[in-house]
Design an enzyme around this catalytic site. Structure first.
Site, short mmCIF file in Angstrom:
data_model
loop_
_atom_site.label_atom_id
_atom_site.label_comp_id
_atom_site.label_asym_id
_atom_site.label_seq_id
_atom_site.Cartn_x
_atom_site.Cartn_y
_atom_site.Cartn_z
N LYS A 51 -3.52 4.78 -7.17
CA LYS A 51 -4.37 3.62 -7.46
C LYS A 51 -5.76 3.69 -6.85
CE LYS A 51 -0.53 0.46 -8.14
NZ LYS A 51 -0.68 0.01 -9.54
N SER A 298 3.75 9.52 -9.25
CA SER A 298 2.60 8.64 -9.09
C SER A 298 2.47 7.97 -7.74
CB SER A 298 2.66 7.57 -10.19
OG SER A 298 3.95 6.97 -10.20
#
Lengths: 309, 309
Positions: A51, A298
């Site tokens: 992110k 991720s």
């Protein structure tokens, strides 16, 4: 729509501020799934997930006046730490609106990076809007934002820098932030590459949006892959997904749990369930391997307080 | 006592057969503990722990006749998979004597590498002795063996190859196999280096042996750091520990659990509690950092079936 030059510019802006995460292989997983898999170990990224790529890119794109006034975002928890870290790195004051029910470790992480945390009972979005207006802050959406998408595209560039021979890329899907940027970057560089998204059956807003032909909203979205439990598909993400993602498949909660355990035991990466979504799809035979395939691992923001030993 | 030339020979024999595991840093852990820490990520080793270094070295040292007849070991679980893997790699038939109560995943791992597993109720050591005699096999002790110690020494060589400036090395301690080899290699190369062992309070056979001046035996040894719960200190390991290890400290079960969670959340390495022992000692202020310090993250064989999400 971001251009390749803009994505390269974002990657240049991030260089030296975030990690260049490694690609790792696993002969055991290759044997189990019958193909060559490489794992993009983005769980080693700053704050433990991808992110920061998009959020730091966004903050670096603001004007001096906007930066001085500060930014605000709303988060169920995962984006809070990433925005707080990026804001500190960019020298921008940050406010994060979180629910009073948020995991305490995530609240502490955001505070630890120096953000002002506003804990809210009830309507988070209403509180966010009120705080943004009252304090004249710039709102930052965690995924439905062109700069955020551009920043996430940097991950796609790295995939092909490390493995120009990639034929398929598997990407976990929540609201569509990561996959829209990654698919755009990959297809601009190598149009024949296959990009497949994976989302939880219980939080399948992107699949539903593709079927409906426009962004949808779920009444609720819950999954052990909490990083993928977005109730909306971003309006800026949707057209990129329509154009550049070859397929989005859905996986069960059981498969997400089994995949997390499998990948952790075989690779010793402490990945979070969201990051195991590509392997859940392989376990459920939703995807067939063919050619060199990258799975984007991720993030690794497990709730370690739950870790039994 | 193994010589530096023998340890280098063992490292040469292992080259290309096992992984050269990386050293990784963590700015968050450095800040928390106030020093420069590097983690030797041996959890990425073949079979998920350092044990293959010594066991493969042992098997490669056997005569052609011994290799053809095969080997046998006894294991509560952790050494079973490592011996089975090493035996397959060296082309040696292997038998592993395990308790009927062993974790099924560990039994499956040994079988998966082609070992014959004998599940035994009751006295494991008696069953091991009987099987060894009846089948004319070569017994392999998982740590009390000069070749095993020599092979484990290869990890010490790698530490100084990667970081010649190391001043302190922290090593988890069970029966003394790993630390005896690592300390020997380190001190032969750099006599001024400090080597500190860490063992669970509940499985402190090496501390007790040092206090008594000879190898001791515990009536029982249980710890969440199951890899360190050896009830005996090896007779070949003990004199090396006496001579080359500067200190052995004890850590609580609570600190082992907290350290496992801390290191996993900060580094995203899926380490087992045994491998977190150095950080448990730091959390309990049993060790002060000074100079560049390496912590050996010895393994990652967590029981993922217990992983709550």
């Amino acid at each position: 729509m971001p251009t390749l030059a803009e994505i390269r510019g974002a990657a240049e802006g991030l260089r030296g501020r975030i990690h260049r995460t490694p690609m790792v292989g696993s002969s055991v997983l290759d044997a189990q799934f019958g193909g060559e898999l490489v794992l993009k170990a983005e769980l080693f990224q700053k704050t433990g997930s991808f992110k920061v790529r998009g959020l730091l890119t966004k903050l670096l794109s603001l004007t001096a006046v906007e930066r001085a006034r500060g930014v605000v975002t709303v988060s169920a928890g995962n984006a809070a730490g990433a925005l707080a870290w990026a804001a500190r790195d960019a020298g921008v004051p940050a406010t994060v609106v979180m629910a009073t029910t948020a995991v305490p470790a995530k609240v502490d992480a955001a505070r630890g990076y120096g953000a002002t945390v506003e804990l809210v009972d009830g309507d988070l979005l209403a509180a966010y809007e009120r705080i943004r207006r009252e304090r004249d802050l710039t709102g930052v959406h965690p995924f439905d934002d062109e700069q955020v998408i551009t920043g996430h595209g940097s991950l796609g560039l790295e995939l092909l820098e490390d493995r120009p021979d990639l034929e398929t890329v598997l990407v976990p899907v929540g609201g569509g932030g990561l996959i829209s940027g990654v698919a755009l970057a990959l297809k601009l560089l190598k149009p024949e590459i296959r990009v497949i998204g994976i989302e939880p059956e219980q939080a399948d807003v992107v699949s539903r949006s593709l079927a409906a032909g426009e962004p949808q909203r779920l009444p609720s979205a819950r999954s052990i892959a909490d990083g993928l439990a977005a109730p909306i598909c971003g309006t800026r993400n949707f057209p990129l997904i329509q154009q550049y993602v070859d397929d989005v498949v859905r996986v069960s909660e059981d498969a997400l749990l089994a995949a997390t355990r499998l990948v952790m035991s075989r690779t010793k990466l402490a990945l979070e369930p969201a990051a195991a979504a590509p392997f859940a799809a392989l376990l459920e035979n939703k995807i067939q391997l063919g050619g060199v395939t990258a799975a984007v691992v991720s993030g690794g923001n497990l709730d370690v307080a739950k870790l039994n030993l």
